[in-house]
Design a protein around this motif. Structure first.
Motif, PDB file in Angstrom:
ATOM      1  N   SER A 382      37.427  42.159  31.834  1.00 35.37           N
ATOM      2  CA  SER A 382      36.213  41.996  31.039  1.00 35.37           C
ATOM      3  C   SER A 382      36.303  43.100  29.991  1.00 35.37           C
ATOM      4  CB  SER A 382      34.959  42.159  31.896  1.00 35.37           C
ATOM      5  OG  SER A 382      34.660  43.524  32.086  1.00 35.37           O
ATOM      6  N   GLU A 383      35.264  43.249  29.186  1.00 39.12           N
ATOM      7  CA  GLU A 383      35.302  44.290  28.155  1.00 39.12           C
ATOM      8  C   GLU A 383      35.484  45.685  28.747  1.00 39.12           C
ATOM      9  OE1 GLU A 383      32.597  44.818  24.571  1.00 39.12           O
ATOM     10  OE2 GLU A 383      31.855  43.015  25.560  1.00 39.12           O
ATOM     11  N   ILE A 384      34.903  45.883  29.942  1.00 37.86           N
ATOM     12  CA  ILE A 384      34.907  47.235  30.510  1.00 37.86           C
ATOM     13  C   ILE A 384      35.570  47.276  31.890  1.00 37.86           C
ATOM     14  CG2 ILE A 384      32.841  47.899  29.223  1.00 37.86           C
ATOM     15  CD1 ILE A 384      31.352  47.773  31.982  1.00 37.86           C
ATOM     16  N   ARG A 385      36.418  46.285  32.197  1.00 37.63           N
ATOM     17  CA  ARG A 385      37.035  46.245  33.521  1.00 37.63           C
ATOM     18  C   ARG A 385      38.397  45.578  33.472  1.00 37.63           C
ATOM     19  NH1 ARG A 385      37.545  41.957  36.575  1.00 37.63           N
ATOM     20  NH2 ARG A 385      36.038  40.840  35.317  1.00 37.63           N
ATOM     21  N   ILE A 386      39.329  46.094  34.291  1.00 31.72           N
ATOM     22  CA  ILE A 386      40.601  45.402  34.526  1.00 31.72           C
ATOM     23  C   ILE A 386      40.744  45.261  36.030  1.00 31.72           C
ATOM     24  CG2 ILE A 386      43.092  45.414  34.089  1.00 31.72           C
ATOM     25  CD1 ILE A 386      42.501  47.851  32.231  1.00 31.72           C
ATOM     26  N   SER A 387      40.986  44.040  36.509  1.00 32.40           N
ATOM     27  CA  SER A 387      41.157  43.820  37.946  1.00 32.40           C
ATOM     28  C   SER A 387      42.527  43.214  38.201  1.00 32.40           C
ATOM     29  CB  SER A 387      40.115  42.849  38.492  1.00 32.40           C
ATOM     30  OG  SER A 387      38.830  43.315  38.266  1.00 32.40           O
ATOM     31  N   VAL A 388      43.137  43.615  39.325  1.00 33.66           N
ATOM     32  CA  VAL A 388      44.402  43.000  39.729  1.00 33.66           C
ATOM     33  C   VAL A 388      44.299  42.582  41.191  1.00 33.66           C
ATOM     34  CG1 VAL A 388      45.792  44.361  38.115  1.00 33.66           C
ATOM     35  CG2 VAL A 388      45.434  45.207  40.442  1.00 33.66           C
ATOM     36  N   ILE A 389      45.022  41.528  41.522  1.00 30.23           N
ATOM     37  CA  ILE A 389      45.163  41.117  42.918  1.00 30.23           C
ATOM     38  C   ILE A 389      46.510  41.635  43.397  1.00 30.23           C
ATOM     39  CG2 ILE A 389      45.465  39.134  44.470  1.00 30.23           C
ATOM     40  CD1 ILE A 389      42.618  39.334  43.473  1.00 30.23           C
ATOM     41  N   VAL A 390      46.476  42.303  44.567  1.00 33.72           N
ATOM     42  CA  VAL A 390      47.711  42.843  45.146  1.00 33.72           C
ATOM     43  C   VAL A 390      47.771  42.428  46.618  1.00 33.72           C
ATOM     44  CG1 VAL A 390      47.644  44.831  43.578  1.00 33.72           C
ATOM     45  CG2 VAL A 390      46.674  45.058  45.873  1.00 33.72           C
ATOM     46  N   ASP A 391      48.898  42.716  47.264  1.00 31.04           N
ATOM     47  CA  ASP A 391      49.035  42.478  48.700  1.00 31.04           C
ATOM     48  C   ASP A 391      48.044  43.354  49.454  1.00 31.04           C
ATOM     49  OD1 ASP A 391      50.814  40.616  49.365  1.00 31.04           O
ATOM     50  OD2 ASP A 391      52.451  41.992  49.933  1.00 31.04           O
ATOM     51  N   GLU A 392      47.365  42.791  50.429  1.00 29.79           N
ATOM     52  CA  GLU A 392      46.333  43.576  51.105  1.00 29.79           C
ATOM     53  C   GLU A 392      46.820  44.928  51.652  1.00 29.79           C
ATOM     54  OE1 GLU A 392      43.653  41.797  53.930  1.00 29.79           O
ATOM     55  OE2 GLU A 392      42.926  43.792  54.396  1.00 29.79           O
ATOM     56  N   PRO A 393      47.987  44.983  52.299  1.00 27.00           N
ATOM     57  CA  PRO A 393      48.408  46.292  52.840  1.00 27.00           C
ATOM     58  C   PRO A 393      48.635  47.351  51.752  1.00 27.00           C
ATOM     59  CG  PRO A 393      49.694  44.500  53.790  1.00 27.00           C
ATOM     60  CD  PRO A 393      48.899  43.908  52.674  1.00 27.00           C
ATOM     61  N   GLN A 394      48.694  46.945  50.482  1.00 24.41           N
ATOM     62  CA  GLN A 394      48.943  47.928  49.415  1.00 24.41           C
ATOM     63  C   GLN A 394      47.673  48.380  48.705  1.00 24.41           C
ATOM     64  OE1 GLN A 394      52.210  45.941  47.149  1.00 24.41           O
ATOM     65  NE2 GLN A 394      53.354  47.725  47.881  1.00 24.41           N
ATOM     66  N   VAL A 395      46.524  47.881  49.160  1.00 20.66           N
ATOM     67  CA  VAL A 395      45.277  48.208  48.467  1.00 20.66           C
ATOM     68  C   VAL A 395      45.041  49.728  48.412  1.00 20.66           C
ATOM     69  CG1 VAL A 395      42.752  48.079  48.642  1.00 20.66           C
ATOM     70  CG2 VAL A 395      44.121  46.000  48.839  1.00 20.66           C
TER      71      VAL A 395
END
Ligand code: ASP
Ligand code: MG
Length: 423
Positions: A382-395
């Motif tokens: 979004s304008e003020i956010r970057i989100s990524v999906i990763v493997d759960e054990p690497q969160v």
């Protein structure tokens, strides 16, 4: 002299000692000359325990009865708190959500507040009493049934009441000192933010920061109600959530508000979708008919040879089964190959209004993830956010690496988690 609304979470009133400690604080606020309204959550983990109990009686409890059961948790804490305050010589009266005038729609388990008519609360304040209100519950306008606002909903009760009463501030007390730059349970050196804007807090809450209920922040922004998030276990000043526009010029303002994470989502991939006009619409119509809220969506470029494409999206894990069934039903019509379901994923989000004016944030974020050996599966912004999906054990690694890369570390450990079981 003004009106102060204070909300105490379950870990602040986990046992008799906690209730007495909170009562002291409330009496102090009253002695300072304020009219005090208190919203309280159920003691400790008692809401979870009630859910466990219901599931032992029936695998799929009727939503109306589940709401009736869960609202009992807040009734217990509100009555005990009123007694403890009375014992300190201060008059206090407790009210259910319905008595406090919290009117909702009829959707059990996730009801929306449509009106607040706090006549009885104003009456109680008029006699000098402290009013204690059961959080997270209301009464349906149509059916007159008791409803709940969704897990964590007491925050929303508090802000809605504060807005209706035109309170000066809504104080939300929990077991940490405020809003931190990351979950202190993952990053012990996370820093407390002294202030955050509504829009940043909205993104944080939507991206899994559990400190505040998302709808409570939406409410606060709509009514311009400042929220002070702080600990009931210390007297430190916490985090102020408000429109800090006057300070917009402030060069000291952090570029990044924080790193949030969320382990509650799953990913579904529809494999081999014919690359024709209207197929994506058909897929997402089926999901919308099933009342499923999607988060990220990615469509791959179709392979030239086959003219088939893959579409992946994320959704709440709790809706996984419903979504898979809805999609199976349209396999013939759409003509896709297969479905893949993956609930071993996590979402990591970097949030900050400063991203608008500071280039390079994305590059730095991705470089930090790469250096930590974390593979990115999906991206959304979004304008003020970057989100990524990763493997759960690497969160955890992803959160720590990002936090470090943006120099969010506090010089010394500030983040004390005073209570709570994290359940
Ligand atoms: N007791 C409810 C819950 O555990 C509501 C709240 O704490 O805000 O979700
Ligand atoms: Mg909460």
């Amino acid at each position: 002299m003004g009106i102060v609304v204070q909300k105490y979470g379950g870990s602040s009133v986990a046992d008799a000692e906690g209730i007495k400690r909170v009562a002291q604080r409330i009496v102090e606020a009253r002695k300072d000359g304020n009219d005090v309204v208190v919203v309280v959550s159920a003691m400790g983990d008692s809401t979870d325990e009630l859910i466990d109990l219901a599931e032992r009686v029936s695998p799929l409890p009727a939503p109306r009865e589940l709401d009736m059961l869960l609202t009992a948790g807040e009734r217990i804490s509100m009555a005990l708190l009123a007694m403890a305050i009375g014992n300190l010589g201060q008059e206090a009266r407790s009210f259910t959500g319905s008595q406090a005038g919290v009117i909702t729609d009829g959707s059990h388990g996730k009801a929306k507040i449509i009106d607040v008519t706090p006549g009885r609360i104003e009456q109680a304040l008029g006699t000098g009493a402290v009013a204690i209100v059961a959080g997270f519950q209301g009464v349906s306008q149509d059916t007159k049934d008791i409803t709940t606002l969704g897990r964590g909903g007491s925050d929303t009760t508090a802000v809605a009441l504060a807005a209706a009463l035109k309170a000066d501030v809504c104080e939300i007390y929990s077991d940490v000192d405020g809003v931190f730059t990351a979950d202190p349970r993952i990053v012990p050196t996370a820093r407390k933010q002294s202030r955050i804007s509504y829009e940043e807090m909205l993104e944080m809450a939507a991206c899994g920061a559990k400190i505040l209920h998302l709808r409570c922040v939406e409410y606060a922004r709509r009514y311009d109600m400042p929220i002070h998030v702080r600990s009931s276990f210390s007297h430190h000043s916490g985090t102020w959530i408000a429109d800090h526009e006057a300070e917009a010029e402030d060069m000291e303002k952090a570029i990044i508000a924080g790193v949030a994470h969320d382990r509650s989502e799953a990913k579904i991939t529809v494999v081999g979708v014919p690359d024709r006009v209207g197929e994506a619409a058909r897929i997402f119509e089926a999901l919308s008919d099933a009342q499923i809220n999607l988060d990220m969506i990615v469509q791959n470029v179709s392979a030239a040879a086959t003219n088939l494409t893959d579409i992946s999206f994320t959704l709440p894990r709790s809706d996984g089964q419903t979504a898979m069934s809805a999609l199976s039903r349209i396999q013939e019509v759409v003509g896709y190959d297969s479905l893949l379901y993956d609930d071993q994923i996590g979402k990591v989000s970097l949030i900050g209004a400063g991203m608008r004016s500071h280039p390079g944030v994305t590059a730095k974020f991705f470089a930090a993830l790469a250096a930590a050996g974390v593979n990115i599966e999906m991206i959304s912004t979004s304008e003020i956010r970057i989100s990524v999906i990763v493997d759960e054990p690497q969160v955890d690694d992803a959160v720590s690496a990002t936090h470090r890369a943006f120099d969010l570390e506090a010089a010394e450990v500030e983040a004390v988690v005073y209570g709570g079981t994290g359940r």
